[in-house]
Design a protein around this motif. Structure first.
Motif, PDB file in Angstrom:
ATOM      1  N   CYS A  22       3.266  68.416 -21.020  1.00  0.00           N
ATOM      2  CA  CYS A  22       1.948  67.791 -20.873  1.00  0.00           C
ATOM      3  C   CYS A  22       1.066  68.648 -19.972  1.00  0.00           C
ATOM      4  N   HIS A  44       3.292  57.198 -19.191  1.00  0.00           N
ATOM      5  CA  HIS A  44       2.886  58.145 -20.242  1.00  0.00           C
ATOM      6  C   HIS A  44       4.037  58.531 -21.180  1.00  0.00           C
ATOM      7  N   GLU A 100       4.786  57.640 -25.055  1.00  0.00           N
ATOM      8  CA  GLU A 100       4.900  58.678 -26.091  1.00  0.00           C
ATOM      9  C   GLU A 100       6.154  58.443 -26.925  1.00  0.00           C
ATOM     10  N   TYR A 122       7.664  71.066 -25.444  1.00  0.00           N
ATOM     11  CA  TYR A 122       6.313  70.509 -25.249  1.00  0.00           C
ATOM     12  C   TYR A 122       6.162  70.114 -23.781  1.00  0.00           C
ATOM     13  N   CYS A 153      -0.417  63.048 -27.164  1.00  0.00           N
ATOM     14  CA  CYS A 153       0.769  63.914 -27.044  1.00  0.00           C
ATOM     15  C   CYS A 153       1.738  63.670 -28.199  1.00  0.00           C
TER      16      CYS A 153
HETATM   17 ZN   LIG Z   1       1.541  64.017 -22.539  1.00  0.00          ZN
END
Ligand SMILES: [Zn+2]
Length: 474
Positions: free
Chosen positions: A29, A254, A258, A27, A229
């Protein structure tokens, strides 16, 4: 040879082993779509595209004894299409339209531009590109779970994550607690239990984008940034996955947030096994900013250069190192690729997929994506090809293709011709011949005069034992 990746969470380089060898999961961002992406935004797109290509290659080779098709690697890169910056830009650009309509115009335009730009940079499309606004339901489920588990609370129609509820909060950035508190104090809403608590959901003002709120909140609202996210990685990759990537500026808050959301919602020890971050990028030795006038967008660069040049220049630095984006290194990248194009012309004509990828290039990438070392190998192959080694030329081409670098697109003389506009080739040839004749007759005054006349037309002459060639000055 094993793939080793540096993990920001444990601060160590480790051998990469996927949780499920049949499906490697990554993953990254993605962009917030409200403005042209700047060159710093291109760095993660290019770096993680190289990793995506490498992972697919390794899966195909059966390195993890799992799936071998292109589906063996799932790469998710999200699109943030709900954000205060988007709202502000929409109101500014389309003051006469209802806000939601203006927002749609801004996000659609920026989204299209972003995709054109990353394609030109040689990036493959990710497996899934989820949009935040299409995952509001999943965000609601996560938020309700966090409230139920005592990790979040409702206050004045907001839902906030309670940082104190997670004893090991802050493990990724390893910032001292007092520093995080001082940072959070800049803007403390009165309803927060603790200055470090962060927003999962907030009420929308009339006219702003709004969805039905979770946790029995009557007022419609919208999600905070971090929760999207956690929701999208969960939906497309599961509760725990292999690699989470992004720029170093995302580590705090961030990515830290998450991790807090996902681990507390799913009661897991980790969110992802490897956290990878690319370093900062500055321009000509200075931090990029609109006020300094050194704000370089991907779009501007692509107007001037083929995407392969930008991509190659980006890979000249190791992804974890800070990078200084300079005109000089753009020129270096362009010159190198123009040379590679000329050296690989024969294998290109024979078969674009010719030759194996150089083992030394692959070895370099296996060592935490050491692209500068891979590029040294490309130059070594180029030297061999220059000496007439056809195999080296086809390995060079295969290795560039593997890195997503289209050498055939970089022809500096063609670019110079386009910039120069119309040129009269017959006139140039006549003048070059007249100058050669003057030189042979030892009439150096006349030969110099013709050289100057050509220079005034933007033509550079190169004399060698085989005669005189000309090119357009760059
Ligand atoms: Zn993110």
């Amino acid at each position: 040879m094993e793939l080793k990746l540096y993990d920001t969470l444990t601060r160590e380089k480790r051998v990469f082993a996927p949780i499920d060898p049949r499906r490697v999961r990554m993953y990254v961002c993605g962009p917030t779509v409200y403005d042209f992406a700047h060159i710093g935004n291109a760095r993660p797109e290019i770096v993680f595209d190289v990793l995506f290509r490498l992972l697919r290659h390794l899966a195909k080779q059966g390195v993890w004894d799992g799936g071998k098709g292109d589906t063996a690697v799932t790469y998710v890169r999200n699109i943030t299409d709900v954000d205060d910056k988007i709202n502000a830009r929409a109101a500014e650009e389309y003051p006469d339209l209802p806000l939601n309509e203006a927002i749609r115009k801004v996000t659609e335009k920026t989204d299209r531009q972003f995709h054109e730009d990353v394609a030109a940079l040689g990036c493959l499309p990710p497996t899934v590109e989820p949009r935040a606004t299409e995952h509001i339901a999943e965000m609601g489920v996560l938020i309700e779970r966090l409230v139920q588990s005592g990790n979040a609370y409702v206050a004045e129609d907001n839902v906030l994550f309670s940082v104190a509820s997670m004893p090991d909060y802050g493990g990724l950035s390893k910032r001292p607690l007092d520093e995080m508190i001082a940072g959070a104090r800049v803007d403390v809403a009165p309803y927060k239990h603790d200055p470090m608590d962060f927003v999962l959901w907030k009420p929308s003002k009339p006219g702003e984008p709004a969805w039905p709120s979770p946790c029995g909140i009557a007022a419609p609202g919208r999600p905070g940034w971090h929760i999207e996210c956690s929701a999208m990685s969960w939906k497309h990759l599961g509760e725990t996955f292999d690699i989470h990537g992004g720029g170093i500026d995302l580590v705090f808050p961030h990515h830290e947030n998450e991790i807090a959301q996902s681990r507390c919602a799913f009661h897991t020890g980790v969110m992802a096994n490897y956290w990878m971050h690319n370093g900062f990028l500055q321009v000509e030795g200075e931090k990029m900013s609109k006020s300094l006038g050194n704000f370089v967008t991907i779009h501007d660069l692509l107007y001037e250069w083929p995407g392969a040049v930008v991509r190659f220049q980006m890979l000249m630095s190791h992804y974890r190192q800070p990078m200084d984006w300079t005109k000089v290194s753009t020129e270096q990248a362009a010159t190198a690729l123009d040379t590679f194009r000329q050296l690989t012309r024969i294998p290109q004509m024979a078969n674009p997929d010719v030759g194996p990828v150089s083992a030394a290039v692959l070895d370099s990438l296996m060592d935490d994506l050491n692209t500068p070392r891979a590029i040294v190998e490309l130059h070594r192959l180029a030297d061999q090809a220059r000496g007439g080694d056809y195999d080296a030329a086809s390995d060079l081409l295969a290795s560039c293709n593997f890195l997503g670098i289209d050498v055939s697109s970089v022809d500096l003389q063609e670019m110079a011709k386009r910039r120069h506009g119309q040129i009269d080739e017959d006139k140039i040839k006549t003048l070059v011949a007249a100058r050669s004749a003057a030189r042979n007759a030892k009439n150096f005054a006349e030969s110099d005069r013709i050289r100057n006349e050509l220079a005034a037309m933007g033509i550079v002459l190169k004399d060698s034992k085989d005669g005189t060639t000309w090119e357009i000055a760059r």
